[in-house]
Motif scaffolding. Structure first.
Motif, PDB file in Angstrom:
ATOM      1  N   ARG A 400      37.919  50.095  41.189  1.00 38.74           N
ATOM      2  CA  ARG A 400      37.830  48.648  41.036  1.00 38.74           C
ATOM      3  C   ARG A 400      37.012  48.028  42.163  1.00 38.74           C
ATOM      4  O   ARG A 400      37.157  48.421  43.337  1.00 38.74           O
ATOM      5  CB  ARG A 400      39.232  48.032  41.011  1.00 38.74           C
ATOM      6  CG  ARG A 400      40.017  48.464  39.782  1.00 38.74           C
ATOM      7  CD  ARG A 400      41.273  47.642  39.626  1.00 38.74           C
ATOM      8  NE  ARG A 400      41.777  47.757  38.249  1.00 38.74           N
ATOM      9  CZ  ARG A 400      42.668  46.948  37.727  1.00 38.74           C
ATOM     10  NH1 ARG A 400      43.154  45.955  38.435  1.00 38.74           N
ATOM     11  NH2 ARG A 400      43.073  47.109  36.483  1.00 38.74           N
ATOM     12  N   LEU A 418      42.497  33.472  41.390  1.00 38.62           N
ATOM     13  CA  LEU A 418      42.391  34.799  42.005  1.00 38.62           C
ATOM     14  C   LEU A 418      43.714  35.546  41.932  1.00 38.62           C
ATOM     15  O   LEU A 418      43.742  36.760  41.667  1.00 38.62           O
ATOM     16  CB  LEU A 418      41.926  34.672  43.456  1.00 38.62           C
ATOM     17  CG  LEU A 418      40.479  34.195  43.648  1.00 38.62           C
ATOM     18  CD1 LEU A 418      40.210  33.866  45.119  1.00 38.62           C
ATOM     19  CD2 LEU A 418      39.496  35.259  43.155  1.00 38.62           C
ATOM     20  N   ASN A 421      44.135  36.707  38.228  1.00 37.75           N
ATOM     21  CA  ASN A 421      43.150  37.613  37.636  1.00 37.75           C
ATOM     22  C   ASN A 421      42.760  38.788  38.518  1.00 37.75           C
ATOM     23  O   ASN A 421      42.019  39.671  38.068  1.00 37.75           O
ATOM     24  CB  ASN A 421      41.879  36.828  37.279  1.00 37.75           C
ATOM     25  CG  ASN A 421      42.123  35.824  36.175  1.00 37.75           C
ATOM     26  OD1 ASN A 421      42.131  36.171  35.007  1.00 37.75           O
ATOM     27  ND2 ASN A 421      42.370  34.567  36.555  1.00 37.75           N
ATOM     28  N   GLY A 422      43.202  38.815  39.747  1.00 31.66           N
ATOM     29  CA  GLY A 422      42.852  39.902  40.648  1.00 31.66           C
ATOM     30  C   GLY A 422      43.988  40.200  41.610  1.00 31.66           C
ATOM     31  O   GLY A 422      45.134  39.814  41.382  1.00 31.66           O
ATOM     32  N   LEU A 441      39.269  43.352  41.954  1.00 28.31           N
ATOM     33  CA  LEU A 441      39.252  42.831  40.589  1.00 28.31           C
ATOM     34  C   LEU A 441      39.266  43.949  39.554  1.00 28.31           C
ATOM     35  O   LEU A 441      38.669  45.015  39.759  1.00 28.31           O
ATOM     36  CB  LEU A 441      37.982  41.997  40.352  1.00 28.31           C
ATOM     37  CG  LEU A 441      37.818  40.731  41.181  1.00 28.31           C
ATOM     38  CD1 LEU A 441      36.407  40.216  41.044  1.00 28.31           C
ATOM     39  CD2 LEU A 441      38.812  39.678  40.735  1.00 28.31           C
ATOM     40  N   ARG A 445      37.276  41.386  34.584  1.00 28.02           N
ATOM     41  CA  ARG A 445      37.263  40.049  35.185  1.00 28.02           C
ATOM     42  C   ARG A 445      36.055  39.826  36.104  1.00 28.02           C
ATOM     43  O   ARG A 445      35.860  38.749  36.641  1.00 28.02           O
ATOM     44  CB  ARG A 445      38.549  39.818  35.981  1.00 28.02           C
ATOM     45  CG  ARG A 445      39.799  39.727  35.127  1.00 28.02           C
ATOM     46  CD  ARG A 445      39.818  38.441  34.335  1.00 28.02           C
ATOM     47  NE  ARG A 445      41.001  38.325  33.506  1.00 28.02           N
ATOM     48  CZ  ARG A 445      41.057  38.643  32.230  1.00 28.02           C
ATOM     49  NH1 ARG A 445      39.960  39.104  31.621  1.00 28.02           N
ATOM     50  NH2 ARG A 445      42.168  38.506  31.538  1.00 28.02           N
ATOM     51  N   GLU A 446      35.239  40.877  36.289  1.00 26.25           N
ATOM     52  CA  GLU A 446      34.140  40.789  37.249  1.00 26.25           C
ATOM     53  C   GLU A 446      33.099  39.746  36.829  1.00 26.25           C
ATOM     54  O   GLU A 446      32.574  39.005  37.667  1.00 26.25           O
ATOM     55  CB  GLU A 446      33.486  42.164  37.412  1.00 26.25           C
ATOM     56  CG  GLU A 446      32.692  42.288  38.683  1.00 26.25           C
ATOM     57  CD  GLU A 446      32.246  43.716  38.959  1.00 26.25           C
ATOM     58  OE1 GLU A 446      31.647  43.934  40.020  1.00 26.25           O
ATOM     59  OE2 GLU A 446      32.490  44.603  38.114  1.00 26.25           O
ATOM     60  N   PHE A 449      34.459  36.289  37.421  1.00 19.61           N
ATOM     61  CA  PHE A 449      34.532  36.064  38.867  1.00 19.61           C
ATOM     62  C   PHE A 449      33.151  35.707  39.428  1.00 19.61           C
ATOM     63  O   PHE A 449      32.997  34.777  40.218  1.00 19.61           O
ATOM     64  CB  PHE A 449      35.078  37.331  39.544  1.00 19.61           C
ATOM     65  CG  PHE A 449      35.070  37.276  41.047  1.00 19.61           C
ATOM     66  CD1 PHE A 449      36.112  36.685  41.744  1.00 19.61           C
ATOM     67  CD2 PHE A 449      34.014  37.813  41.772  1.00 19.61           C
ATOM     68  CE1 PHE A 449      36.098  36.629  43.142  1.00 19.61           C
ATOM     69  CE2 PHE A 449      33.990  37.773  43.157  1.00 19.61           C
ATOM     70  CZ  PHE A 449      35.041  37.181  43.839  1.00 19.61           C
TER      71      PHE A 449
END
Length: 463
Positions: A400, A418, A421-422, A441, A445-446, A449
């Motif tokens: 990740r 954040l 989602n991370g 992340l 979701r990258e 983001f």
């Protein structure tokens, strides 16, 4: 009359698994015979004891409700082509079968069709070998359409090789025209053709099921949770561990092959990572090749998994031999069992160990390199589950991306995004209220983001 009974027996050889299952009724009185060949020279370090092998065979028989009157261990110096056992031992067991009114003999070995036929004649009862017994268990355990199709395909493939009868009266003589016409199609050939046609249809049905599973797998990749698959020897506690981690209610019993069909559940790990946990069919020594081939589609979840949890019963006397069997099957599936980045050994059933032995096992695990360190747990009591989820998260985290970014004072909305989602690995509060963050992340979701935090800088991870 004799011709009719033989013809009926020929057709019985082609009956589907459920019909044979009805014939081997619950509570049938049975002998389990373990014919083991004595080998000269040093034994293999992974060679399980003959007593343990016989105990396992008895457990397999119990899994289909057979009443095992007595397990019989037979030591062989050589295998007999006609009956596998020596003539004297065959006669001795035949006498005991008559006295005990035994209806079934389970041979813990692989019998050729001729050997099975000859033993049935000598014993005067039905004889099945290890492959037939495992197929019978799988037939009872399969619940999904795919599982039932795979079992039937493996059974028919096995049964086709059993059609070796020599009933010449079943030949349809003069199948051609005139005096020169040769023998027509025999009943055996007709049965074999029927089996092959059924196998072809099942293979087509399985291809359709496989395509459906592929679509499901592709849809999961669109929301790409990492897949974590449980693998291991049968009765090692995979389903109990699955239930412990997911709060599911998958059948978990102290029984060989208690569960057969694969089950998957979404799971949120303690630090926020989401995974798809998959429970697979248990492995066993001398797993019939027909079943390995037939269940390859079912095992695709394991083949494509990001992390594999190899669950071992460390309280079992043959845990090392069982682990070697599982590793051999994983290699057959194209998986490297020594890849510590992907495979986590889970030493289960620590609750069955004495306190001193448990401490010793913890010490042994601690001596292993961190990248391949086993995790000692008890799926029943929950002991060590925290260590296991940490091990899963550490392996998932390696793939990740990690970013560094700064949030202006009072930007609570971005901070909440954040967290949702991370995973926030590090937080530093500056005097002016600015937050310096290090976040990890999930791949899905990258993109969001990057759009939300274009100034963030990705860190280069080593290894």
């Amino acid at each position: 009359m004799g011709a009719r009974s033989d013809a009926d027996e020929a057709r019985a050889a082609t009956k589907p698994l459920d019909a044979i299952e009805r014939e081997i009724a619950a509570n049938t009185r049975a002998y389990v015979v373990g014919p083991y060949q004595q080998r000269r020279g040093a034994a293999d370090a992974n060679q399980r004891s003959f007593a343990a092998r016989l105990d396992e065979a008895v457990g397999l028989a119990a899994a289909i409700d057979l009443t095992v009157v007595e397990p019989i261990q037979v030591m062989l110096t050589a295998l007999r082509p006609a009956t596998y056992l020596g003539k004297g031992k065959v006669e001795e067991i035949a006498e005991r079968i008559k006295l005990e009114e035994i209806g079934l003999v389970v041979m813990d070995c692989a019998l050729s069709p001729v050997q099975q036929r000859n033993l049935e004649k000598a014993f005067g009862c039905k004889v099945i070998d290890r492959t037939g017994l495992i197929l019978e268990i799988f037939g009872r355990r399969a619940r999904t359409k795919e599982g039932a199709l795979q079992v039937e395909l493996a059974h028919l493939n096995y049964q086709k090789s059993r059609l070796v009868r020599s009933w010449t009266h079943l030949e349809r003589q003069r199948g051609g025209f005139g005096f020169l016409g040769g023998p027509g199609e025999t009943q055996i050939e007709a049965d074999r053709r029927i089996i092959q046609e059924r196998m072809t249809k099942i293979e087509r049905d399985l291809e359709a099921v496989k395509r459906t599973r592929g679509l499901h797998r592709a849809s999961r990749k669109r929301v790409p949770y990492p897949v974590v698959a449980l693998v291991g020897y049968t009765n090692a506690g995979k389903s109990t561990l699955f239930n412990r981690l997911t709060s599911a209610e998958v059948l978990a019993q102290d029984m060989l092959f208690a569960t057969l069909d694969p089950t998957a559940r979404a799971l949120k790990l303690p630090h926020g990572a989401r995974i798809m946990l998959s429970d697979t069919v248990g492995f066993i020594s001398d797993l019939p090749t027909q079943l390995v081939a037939a269940f390859r589609a079912t095992l695709e979840d394991a083949i494509e998994a990001d992390v594999l949890l190899h669950v071992r019963d460390v309280a079992h006397e043959d845990t090392t031999a069982q682990a070697a069997d599982v590793q051999a099957i994983l290699r057959d599936l194209g998986i490297d069992p020594d890849d510590g980045q992907r495979v986590v050994e889970v030493w289960n059933k620590s609750d069955l160990l004495a306190p001193e032995e448990r401490e010793r096992q913890l010490g042994l695990a601690g001596l292993k390199p961190e990248v391949s360190r086993p995790v000692l747990v008890s799926a029943l009591t929950g002991d060590g589950i925290g260590r296991l989820t940490d091990a899963i998260e550490s392996r998932i985290a390696r793939s990740r991306p990690i970013y560094r970014l700064a949030l202006p004072p009072g930007d609570g909305q971005s901070l909440a995004w954040l967290h949702a989602n991370g995973e926030i690995l590090e937080r530093r509060d500056a005097e002016d209220g600015t937050l310096d963050l290090t976040v990890r992340l999930p791949p899905e979701r990258e993109g969001a983001f990057g759009a939300r935090f274009p100034e963030a800088q990705r860190e280069i991870q080593e290894g």
